[in-house]
Design an enzyme around this catalytic site. Sequence first.
Site, PDB file in Angstrom:
ATOM      1  N   ASN A   1       0.927  -1.273  -0.148  1.00 57.95           N
ATOM      2  CA  ASN A   1       0.157  -0.104  -0.016  1.00 57.95           C
ATOM      3  C   ASN A   1       0.925   1.412   0.147  1.00 57.95           C
ATOM      4  O   ASN A   1       2.235   1.162   0.137  1.00 57.95           O
ATOM      5  CB  ASN A   1      -1.070   0.002   1.015  1.00 57.95           C
ATOM      6  CG  ASN A   1      -0.344  -0.148   2.489  1.00 57.95           C
ATOM      7  OD1 ASN A   1       0.805   0.508   2.819  1.00 57.95           O
ATOM      8  ND2 ASN A   1      -0.885  -0.696   3.524  1.00 57.95           N
TER       9      ASN A   1
ATOM     10  N   GLU B   1       3.288   1.527   3.054  1.00 63.16           N
ATOM     11  CA  GLU B   1       4.358   0.402   2.876  1.00 63.16           C
ATOM     12  C   GLU B   1       5.355   0.748   1.749  1.00 63.16           C
ATOM     13  O   GLU B   1       6.860   0.669   2.020  1.00 63.16           O
ATOM     14  CB  GLU B   1       3.881  -0.900   2.512  1.00 63.16           C
ATOM     15  CG  GLU B   1       3.063  -1.488   3.914  1.00 63.16           C
ATOM     16  CD  GLU B   1       2.150  -2.365   3.478  1.00 63.16           C
ATOM     17  OE1 GLU B   1       1.557  -3.146   4.361  1.00 63.16           O
ATOM     18  OE2 GLU B   1       1.866  -2.602   2.220  1.00 63.16           O
TER      19      GLU B   1
ATOM     20  N   ASP C   1      -5.885  -7.758   1.865  1.00 67.54           N
ATOM     21  CA  ASP C   1      -6.160  -9.192   1.694  1.00 67.54           C
ATOM     22  C   ASP C   1      -7.030  -9.683   0.460  1.00 67.54           C
ATOM     23  O   ASP C   1      -6.590 -10.568  -0.308  1.00 67.54           O
ATOM     24  CB  ASP C   1      -6.790  -9.960   3.122  1.00 67.54           C
ATOM     25  CG  ASP C   1      -6.070  -9.658   4.353  1.00 67.54           C
ATOM     26  OD1 ASP C   1      -4.737  -9.297   4.138  1.00 67.54           O
ATOM     27  OD2 ASP C   1      -6.558  -9.827   5.370  1.00 67.54           O
TER      28      ASP C   1
END
Length: 337
Positions: A208, A211, A279
């Site tokens: 993301n 990150e 996820d």
Amino acid sequence: MKTYNSIEEIFEAFNHLKVLIIGDVMIDSYIYGDIERISPEAPVPVVLVKHKEDRLGGAANVARNIHAMGSKPILCSVIGNDIKGDVYIKLMNEQNLSVDGIIRSKDRVTTVKTRVIGNNRQIARIDEELEHEISEEERNRLISKVKSFIKAGEVNVIIFEDYDKGTISESLIKEIVDEALKSNIPVAVDPKNKNFHAYKNVTLFKPNIKELKEGLDMEVDKYQKEDLLKAGAILHENNQIKIVMVTLSEAGVFMSNGDTHDIFPAHIRNIEDVSGAGDTVISVAALSLALGLSPRIIGILSNLAGGLVCEKVGVVPIDKQQLLDEASTISLDNSEF
């Protein structure tokens, strides 16, 4: 690689895929209740508990999403030999998910994240976990299990679901990626900070925006395509990554394969809870990757899926029919499939 004539054909093809998932698993525990007053002991709400629930989380939530899309998940991880580990195994069995790839350790605790939901809004989270790496013996056992599944055949794609909880290490990554390359199996990665640069020669890499900035130690404005292109180029060149996919929260998804680049804006949603959306995104992206779909189609389907689960409270898997219904409304060129 097979070609597809419609979104419906793609979704039917998902039913025949086997997905090997490696990563940190956990239990997402929920306490639901009503808030009617503030505590006299501290300025915090008092939650009158109405309901409690345990769900599979972390890499196990990826397995739930894969299963929800009609594919077969093979989940490999390490949990504690504790009471919560028993709960985890029970949850896997209840959802008809195989535990053949699960190793139990007497030296670890099973990760549990407890979310307190008051008046349909999350007001607190309580984490129980250990973050140090699994032992060398446990790592070798895990690698052996993963390799046995690969050598048994019919693994269509591998997902690394990394939560920095110690299951995945640099040596494990290298050994499994090398095995995947030898077997011509695509590898999709949902990274965290610790092993960010250990993922080399993988097919798809999905950080993301937070990150991405932390992993590259650089400022990246999610609304500036030039920033995203620069970050993507670093990952393509330094880590030999084929497809870079960056989730941008409300700004959508950025996709790059080195030659072409796209930003897919987020669809307008009634956002309830973003927990677990990543996820879902990596699950749909990996399935699409296994079918050899273009980066553009991977981005479109994954972006839709991530948005849909954000409309629901708590960590929940994607609804395949709902995703198919929305995807069917988008005008796509069949040549892109």
